[in-house]
Design a protein around this motif. Sequence first.
Motif, mmCIF file in Angstrom:
data_model
loop_
_atom_site.group_PDB
_atom_site.id
_atom_site.type_symbol
_atom_site.label_atom_id
_atom_site.label_comp_id
_atom_site.label_asym_id
_atom_site.label_seq_id
_atom_site.Cartn_x
_atom_site.Cartn_y
_atom_site.Cartn_z
ATOM 1 N N SER A 20 0.823 -1.207 0.000
ATOM 2 C CA SER A 20 0.000 0.000 0.000
ATOM 3 C C SER A 20 0.856 1.255 0.000
ATOM 4 O O SER A 20 2.061 1.201 0.192
ATOM 5 C CB SER A 20 -0.906 0.009 1.220
ATOM 6 N N ASN A 21 0.174 2.369 -0.203
ATOM 7 C CA ASN A 21 0.832 3.662 -0.097
ATOM 8 C C ASN A 21 0.852 4.097 1.359
ATOM 9 O O ASN A 21 -0.137 3.949 2.074
ATOM 10 C CB ASN A 21 0.081 4.717 -0.910
ATOM 11 N N SER A 49 -2.972 3.198 2.734
ATOM 12 C CA SER A 49 -4.137 2.672 2.026
ATOM 13 C C SER A 49 -4.352 1.219 2.426
ATOM 14 O O SER A 49 -3.410 0.446 2.537
ATOM 15 C CB SER A 49 -3.946 2.801 0.515
ATOM 16 N N PRO A 52 -7.721 0.026 -2.654
ATOM 17 C CA PRO A 52 -7.386 1.090 -3.609
ATOM 18 C C PRO A 52 -8.021 2.461 -3.320
ATOM 19 O O PRO A 52 -7.382 3.472 -3.542
ATOM 20 C CB PRO A 52 -7.889 0.531 -4.936
ATOM 21 N N ASP A 53 -9.237 2.522 -2.806
ATOM 22 C CA ASP A 53 -9.891 3.808 -2.551
ATOM 23 C C ASP A 53 -10.115 4.096 -1.070
ATOM 24 O O ASP A 53 -10.795 5.062 -0.733
ATOM 25 C CB ASP A 53 -11.240 3.869 -3.281
ATOM 26 N N ASN A 184 2.802 2.592 -6.294
ATOM 27 C CA ASN A 184 2.101 3.470 -7.223
ATOM 28 C C ASN A 184 2.060 2.915 -8.625
ATOM 29 O O ASN A 184 3.043 2.391 -9.130
ATOM 30 C CB ASN A 184 2.786 4.844 -7.281
ATOM 31 N N LYS A 185 0.888 3.086 -9.245
ATOM 32 C CA LYS A 185 0.765 2.792 -10.661
ATOM 33 C C LYS A 185 0.930 4.116 -11.413
ATOM 34 O O LYS A 185 0.999 5.178 -10.814
ATOM 35 C CB LYS A 185 -0.583 2.160 -10.946
#
Length: 191
Positions: A20-21, A49, A52-53, A184-185
């Motif tokens: 995760s970030n 995170s 994802p959201d 990160n993408k």
Amino acid sequence: MKKALLSLSFLFILSSAGWSNVFIDAAATYVNADYAKGQIGGNYGLGFSILPDWNVLLNVSMTFYQNLNEEGLDPDFYSHDMYSLGIEYTHPILNRLHAFGSIFISMTRTTLAELDQSNELAKIEDMGLGIMFLAGAKFDLNQWFSPFISLGYHSASYADSLEEKSIQGFVFRIGARFIIWGNNKSIETGY
């Protein structure tokens, strides 16, 4: 309290580092604390995170109000600190623009120092529990930096010297989110 927050932060980073970030929030903050006046200060947060959201956040918000009289003395001083744990949902709106909403449970500390009728400085300090709701928008400038703005409401309740006082009102923040570790993408993925 500082040791507990540091320990929790360390555990969050270790448990989430691979998937995760991890980010830091820094913001200028205005808090309308009703009886404790409108106050300015700063907000600092650590988050990661979990989906994802969805993000989990640890926040510290420290604000104050000071009123100096004509002699430059300090007859009124108010401070309102919030140590919060919360969850945030982020939804993409346009390309790099995201809306977010969050809810926090807080441990709050409010200090009031006012001149009483005998012109003596009386200090009242109390700790309690609070809740805060925020909504806002952030713009992903790149994969590591996102300025944001948010508006919300907070309410705190106390059981001791501030039990009869109303410490609640709106919260305004403007700041930035810095990704310090992440999976990160590409910033343009999905568009």
